[in-house]
Design an enzyme around this catalytic site. Structure first.
Site, PDB file in Angstrom:
ATOM      1  N   GLY A 235       0.783  -1.235   0.000  1.00 11.20           N
ATOM      2  CA  GLY A 235       0.000   0.000   0.000  1.00 11.20           C
ATOM      3  C   GLY A 235       0.810   1.276   0.000  1.00 11.20           C
ATOM      4  O   GLY A 235       0.256   2.374   0.136  1.00 11.20           O
ATOM      5  N   CYS A 348     -15.922   2.678 -25.769  1.00 10.01           N
ATOM      6  CA  CYS A 348     -17.283   3.198 -25.717  1.00 10.01           C
ATOM      7  C   CYS A 348     -17.812   3.224 -24.299  1.00 10.01           C
ATOM      8  O   CYS A 348     -18.680   2.445 -23.919  1.00 10.01           O
ATOM      9  CB  CYS A 348     -18.176   2.367 -26.625  1.00 10.01           C
ATOM     10  SG  CYS A 348     -17.644   2.496 -28.321  1.00 10.01           S
ATOM     11  N   GLU A 349     -17.247   4.111 -23.513  1.00  9.27           N
ATOM     12  CA  GLU A 349     -17.619   4.355 -22.122  1.00  9.27           C
ATOM     13  C   GLU A 349     -17.309   5.814 -21.863  1.00  9.27           C
ATOM     14  O   GLU A 349     -16.177   6.236 -22.104  1.00  9.27           O
ATOM     15  CB  GLU A 349     -16.714   3.531 -21.183  1.00  9.27           C
ATOM     16  CG  GLU A 349     -17.140   2.100 -20.932  1.00  9.27           C
ATOM     17  CD  GLU A 349     -18.436   1.995 -20.183  1.00  9.27           C
ATOM     18  OE1 GLU A 349     -18.690   2.837 -19.287  1.00  9.27           O
ATOM     19  OE2 GLU A 349     -19.222   1.084 -20.498  1.00  9.27           O
TER      20      GLU A 349
HETATM   21  C1  LIG Z   1      -2.839  -5.365  -3.499  1.00 15.09           C
HETATM   22  C2  LIG Z   1      -2.182  -5.941  -2.315  1.00 15.09           C
HETATM   23  C3  LIG Z   1      -0.888  -5.588  -2.010  1.00 15.09           C
HETATM   24  C4  LIG Z   1      -0.084  -4.579  -2.795  1.00 15.09           C
HETATM   25  O1  LIG Z   1      -0.640  -3.321  -2.731  1.00 15.09           O
HETATM   26  P1  LIG Z   1       0.179  -2.080  -3.331  1.00 15.09           P
HETATM   27  O2  LIG Z   1      -0.697  -0.927  -3.056  1.00 15.09           O
HETATM   28  O3  LIG Z   1       0.341  -2.346  -4.785  1.00 15.09           O
HETATM   29  O4  LIG Z   1       1.471  -2.017  -2.619  1.00 15.09           O
HETATM   30  C5  LIG Z   1      -0.293  -6.195  -0.914  1.00 15.09           C
HETATM   31  N1  LIG Z   1      -0.965  -7.108  -0.178  1.00 15.09           N
HETATM   32  C6  LIG Z   1      -2.216  -7.467  -0.438  1.00 15.09           C
HETATM   33  C7  LIG Z   1      -2.884  -8.462   0.383  1.00 15.09           C
HETATM   34  C8  LIG Z   1      -2.877  -6.896  -1.522  1.00 15.09           C
HETATM   35  O5  LIG Z   1      -4.134  -7.253  -1.774  1.00 15.09           O
END
Ligand SMILES: *Cc1c(COP(=O)(O)O)cnc(C)c1O
Length: 421
Positions: A235, A348-349
Site C-alpha cells: 500500500g 465506448c464508455e
Molecule cells: C494489493 C495488495 C498488495 C499490494 O498493494 P500495493 O498498493 O500495490 O502495494 C499487498 N498485499 C495485499 C494483500 C494486496 O491485496
C-alpha cells in the site's frame, strides 16, 4: 523541440518500432526499487522478507527479476501461480492470497507446495485442512485480520474498515484462531493485514499495527497461539502527478518494524518474522504507456478532446477509481504548454478518459503521448473491451529496449471461439 527519453531510450522511436499503445517498463528502475526496499528491510533486520504483490505487474521478465533479486511473491489466483510455476519460482517464497480461492486453486497451491496460504475465513481454512489431509500435507496458514482502520485513499482501494470484504474483524479472528488451532492438517503460523493501496504516509499502517500487536499479545496470553509470522501488507504510495507527495518508503517500513520490535520487547514476545508486500511502489513509476493521438476535437467553452489509440482496455484505473495521471507529448518534449486538454480513451464508455484537464503543447493527430507512472495495475488489469488487443510490453535495460510481451492479435482475442456446429 526534442523527444522524451525514458531511461535512456527515445520513446518516439519506441512508438515507431513497436507501435502503440505500448507499455514501456524499465528493468533498471524495478531493480533499483527492489534493492532500496531490501536495504531498508530484508538486509537491515533479521527474518524480514519483501514479497512482491504480483497482481500489480506479472510477466516472465518480472518473475525473472524477482527470482534474481531474491524476493518473495504474492499470488491471488491460479493464473498468477501458473506463471510462477512456469518460471520455477521457489515455492516456499510464494504466499497464496485471495478471499475466495477455488478448490482447484487450493489444489494447485498444495501441489506446488506454496510457502503459505493467507486465508480470509474459517470456511476456507477448513477446506484447506481437509484437502491437505488427503495429501498428507500440512501447509502454513496466515489469517487475514481486518484491523478496522481506514486509510486515506479512494474507497475502492480500501481494504480495511467496516465495510470491506477483506479480513476478519478482531472478535471473529479470536474465534477463528481458536478453531484453527484444533485443525490437524494446517499450521496456523501467523497473521496478515493490508490496510489499503496508494497510501501517502504510515499513519494507517501504524494504527493497524497497534491493533494487530494487541491481538498478537492477547492470542499468546489467552490461547497460547503464537504468531510466528506477521505479514504487514503493502500500500506504499507513489507520485502519479507532482501534486502527490507520498512519504518515502523508509518512512513507512522503518517505523513499522521498529514498532513491532518495541512492542515485543516490552511484552516478552519473540518478534514474529516480518513480511511486507509492496506492489505499486516497485513497478508503478517504472513504467509508462505510449499512445498515438487520433482525432482532436475542440469544444468551445468546454475542453479540447484529444483521443488516443488506447484507454480503458489498457488502463481502467481512471474509470475504476478516478485515478489521476500525468502525461507528456513525447515528440514535442520541452515545448511550452498551450492548451488544456482532455486525454480521451477510445472505448465506448464515457468514463474512458485517461486524463481530465492537463496543460499540453498544441496537440495534433499523429503526436505520441506518454502517460507516466503506468507500471502497476495497468497491464495486469488490461482487458479486451471493444475487442481491443492488449498492448505489447517493451522492457528497458541498460539503455536497450527489448520486446517482453508481444501485442495481442485479433486471432488471440478470438482464440477460444469454437467452430460452429
Ligand atoms: C494489493 C495488495 C498488495 C499490494 O498493494 P500495493 O498498493 O500495490 O502495494 C499487498 N498485499 C495485499 C494483500 C494486496 O491485496
Amino acid at each position: 523541440m526534442s523527444h522524451f527519453f525514458f531511461h535512456g531510450v527515445d520513446t518516439v522511436e519506441l512508438a515507431c518500432t513497436y507501435g502503440t499503445p505500448l507499455y514501456v517498463v524499465s528493468e533498471d528502475e524495478i531493480t533499483a526499487r527492489i534493492r532500496e526496499i531490501k536495504s531498508l528491510f530484508d538486509d537491515r533486520r533479521e527474518r524480514c522478507r519483501t514479497h512482491f504483490a504480483s497482481k500489480a505487474f506479472l510477466t516472465k521478465d518480472m518473475l525473472g527479476i524477482l527470482k534474481r533479486e531474491g524476493v518473495g511473491l504474492d499470488v491471488v489466483s491460479g493464473g498468477e501461480l501458473y506463471l510462477a510455476r512456469e518460471m520455477e519460482f521457489p515455492a516456499e517464497r510464494i504466499a497464496f492470497h485471495g478471499n475466495s480461492k477455488t478448490e482447484m486453486e487450493i489444489s494447485e497451491g498444495l501441489d506446488y507446495g506454496v510457502g503459505k496460504f493467507v486465508c480470509d475465513s474459517l470456511d476456507e481454512i477448513k477446506l484447506i485442512d481437509e484437502m491437505a489431509r488427503s495429501r498428507g500435507a500440512r501447509p502454513n496458514v496466515l489469517i487475514r485480520v481486518n484491523p478496522g482502520v481506514k486509510g486515506n485513499t479512494h474507497a475502492h482501494m480500501l481494504t480495511s474498515g467496516g465495510r470491506t470484504k477483506f479480513g476478519l474483524p478482531p472478535d471473529l479472528l479470536r474465534q477463528t484462531a481458536a478453531e484453527c488451532a484444533a485443525l490437524e492438517n494446517v499450521a496456523p503460523v501467523g497473521l496478515h493485514f493490508h490496510v489499503g493501496s496508494q497510501l501517502m504516509d504510515a499513519g494507517a499502517h501504524l494504527e493497524a499495527l497497534d491493533v494487530l500487536l494487541g491481538i498478537i499479545k492477547e492470542l499468546r496470553d489467552e490461547m497460547n497461539f503464537e504468531t510466528r509470522i506477521l505479514d504487514m501488507g503493502g500500500g506504499f504510495g507513489v507520485a502519479y502527478t507532482p501534486a502527490d507527495k507520498p512519504a518515502r518508503i523508509g518512512d513507512f517500513i522503518t517505523p513499522m518494524a521498529a514498532r513491532v520490535e518495541a512492542f515485543c520487547a516490552a511484552n516478552g514476545l519473540t518478534r514474529p518474522d516480518l513480511i511486507i508486500e509492496p506492489g505499486r511502489y516497485i513497478t508503478g513509476p517504472s513504467g509508462i504507456t505510449l499512445y498515438t493521438v487520433g482525432s482532436v476535437k475542440e469544444i468551445p467553452g468546454v475542453t479540447t478532446y484529444a483521443g488516443v489509440d488506447g484507454g480503458y482496455h489498457d488502463n481502467p484505473r481512471p474509470a475504476l477509481y478516478e485515478a489521476v495521471y500525468d502525461a507528456v507529448v513525447a515528440n514535442k518534449y520541452g515545448v511550452s504548454p498551450a492548451k488544456n486538454v482532455t486525454l480521451a480513451g477510445k472505448c465506448c464508455e464515457s468514463g474512458d478518459v485517461l486524463i481530465r484537464g492537463i496543460m499540453l503543447p498544441d496537440i495534433e493527430r499523429g503526436d505520441i503521448v506518454a502517460v507516466l507512472c503506468t507500471g502497476a495495475y495497468c497491464h495486469s488489469m488490461a482487458n479486451n473491451y471493444n475487442k481491443n488487443p492488449i498492448p505489447a510490453i517493451v522492457m528497458i535495460k541498460d539503455g536497450e529496449a527489448r520486446l517482453s510481451v508481444r501485442r495481442q492479435t485479433y486471432a488471440d482475442i478470438y482464440a477460444c471461439e469454437m467452430p460452429l456446429p
